[in-house]
Design an enzyme around this catalytic site. Sequence first.
Site, PDB file in Angstrom:
ATOM      1  N   CYS A 143      34.305   8.961   8.000  1.00  0.00           N
ATOM      2  CA  CYS A 143      34.897   9.427   6.738  1.00  0.00           C
ATOM      3  C   CYS A 143      36.145   8.604   6.422  1.00  0.00           C
ATOM      4  CB  CYS A 143      35.283  10.901   6.833  1.00  0.00           C
ATOM      5  SG  CYS A 143      34.014  11.922   7.585  1.00  0.00           S
ATOM      6  N   ASP A 151      52.011 -18.332  37.299  1.00  0.00           N
ATOM      7  CA  ASP A 151      53.064 -19.337  37.367  1.00  0.00           C
ATOM      8  C   ASP A 151      53.909 -18.957  38.584  1.00  0.00           C
ATOM      9  OD1 ASP A 151      54.958 -21.357  36.539  1.00  0.00           O
ATOM     10  OD2 ASP A 151      56.236 -19.702  35.899  1.00  0.00           O
ATOM     11  N   CYS A 166      36.767  12.587  10.442  1.00  0.00           N
ATOM     12  CA  CYS A 166      35.991  11.752  11.365  1.00  0.00           C
ATOM     13  C   CYS A 166      36.242  10.276  11.082  1.00  0.00           C
ATOM     14  CB  CYS A 166      34.502  12.062  11.244  1.00  0.00           C
ATOM     15  SG  CYS A 166      33.798  11.553   9.659  1.00  0.00           S
TER      16      CYS A 166
END
Length: 713
Positions: free
Chosen positions: A14, A395, A11
């Site tokens: 963890c 631009d 996880c």
Amino acid sequence: MKEYRLQGLSCPNCAQDLEDQIKKLENGESAKLSYNSGKLKVDDNIKLDEVEKILASDNASLVKEKQNHDHGHDHGHDHDHGNQKTLILLLSISTAIFLAAIFTESKVDASLAIFYLLAMALSGYQTFLKGIKNLFQLKFNIETLMTIALIGAVSIGEWKEGTLVAILFGLNELLEGYGMEKARKSMEKLLDIAPKEATIIQDGQEKIVSIQSLKINDTVLVRAGEKIPSDGTIVSGTSSVNEAAITGESMPVEKQVGEEVFGGSINNEGVLKVQITKAYEDSSLAKILHLVEEAQDTKTPTELFINRFSKYYTPLIMVISAIVMVFPPLLFGGSWGEWFYQGLAVLIVGCPCALILSSPIANISGITRNARNGILIKGSVFLEQLGKIDTLAFDKTGTLTIGEPFVQKYEVFDQERFFPVASAVEKSSSHPLAKAVMRKIEEFSIVTKEAEDIETVSGQGIVAKVDGQRYWVGNEKNIEHLVIPDPIKKKINEMKNDGLTLVIVADKDQILGIFGISDQIREESRSVVAKLHQVGIKNTVMLTGDHEKTAEKVAKQVGVKSYFGDLLPEEKVQQVKSLTNNGKVAMIGDGINDAPALATADLGIAMGKGTDSAIETADIVLMQDHLGKLPDAISIAKRVNRTIRLNLSLALGLKLIALLLTIPGWLTLWIAILADMGATILVTLISLTILWQGKQKRDPSSNEEVKGEVQLS
């Protein structure tokens, strides 16, 4: 730094905990462990056996091969796949024992506890061992909550529900791991496009070598169907090349001797000899893959908030659980056993799995999906920003226009000096307008002189001496020292009204002549701007150094809502700053001349087709040389943001509903685990749908009709 793939990461919390422990080791300060990519980076001098002990405490381990987008990926996946198979086997046996216990419940009573305990142990022993260890260390995470819940269930004789909780939690972890692994595999499939070997030609002999050993100026042989090993120049042969790995474009590009090719692109037919111009690690493809991989590990503000929230959320749930266990019996005469049971269910509801998974799988899926389309997003934070922007500043040159200006018209007032002076001053300039002027002058037999004392005036032009006399070559701002006669002023206005950009050549007294330069508008620009408005961009703005009339003409043709002309580079920055006061602004340029404006905007987007400067400058890089895929990128980003919001709503909503069931005392352990598991499954599956490529419409930037396909890769 060395990089290792990990197996068995259970996880995100963890993973963070393991990283903190590794950092405390000698030479461990720089360690970085990523749950998202399943990789660990550590200092070369760190003691690996100590790292492995820490990882083993969470049932994780190193896959020893160093990762360089090679066969190690497969090796790591084999281990993870093996872990998944083991977990599936244990869960299957547990479920069978559990069902057998239920089936024999009325016949045999004494041995049922052993059946349930065995089923619970098989499916939940890893969680239990981690949880017990965490309890002694006063660390409160998912495993701690589940362990307390299981001990509590057993202590009050709820064998059946405790076992069901263990089995369902194991299933939950399996599905959670599957979801993240699916996202990782999709990313690694993308990263696996890098070629592994090259056929080098040495002393007339062919030899197969790894691409890491290639050096600049090596000549390689690329047969039909093979990948070009690194960036280079064709020295022999002609072919069409598939550059999809770099640009996301599936249409082949014709290549001949002298033309550049990208590493990772595929030679479609014929045999090419390519002279390597960049070692593989410096090639466009290597940089792209490195940046895409790094992008997985950035954290968005949303993810950082969720991580902070989770730290307080788990202890808060434990406090709420204690209140549910104690207050109703103490204050309202409720049954201690019944409310203890309700409190255990609250603990299970409180698991933050779904909450923590709300964001990372969706973000990895979004980054991967865009990378497949040739859009390089340098981190989850930029993906989130892309989904929030409401203003796009463009631009003009090279973005909305092709960027290869040509002299459409010229006026000569001094036949003898106009072309020679222009040629002398412009020949050393790399400016696109100077190149257009030189291409025109090359059509005539002009003897080019040498210019001296060359001075470039930003946003205006060049001042230099030719034959000892001072000349000005540039736009109108560059000739403010002159009083312009009315006939010439009329010519200037006519050319400006035609939307031409002017390059005026003058001495200290008079104008010698004028070049009227045009830049062809990209054929897809209008449809792309329209599509951008459709996907939710409220304001489109064009910023250009060209004069107002040219800006007005281009803006009208492409459909942008507003424009600003005659801008110096610093004035572009000021315009972007003022736009950011009214919304989230992305600036799109070529990544070279627009660096200050790209940096000033909330989000810098560069068009580059693999140029180094484009890759390095912006937050997002369009690897094509057009804007055709930008609307899709914004759509995907918006979808990722919507998905994360939906995930958070589902994760918190299902938990809230389950918690509300405690008021009438209806919450059970299995409802609690189903609420948590249901949220995790929904969050994972919804996030993975981002990888689906359903549609495809005609790409406005090409003549290619892409057939509809559905794939999840």
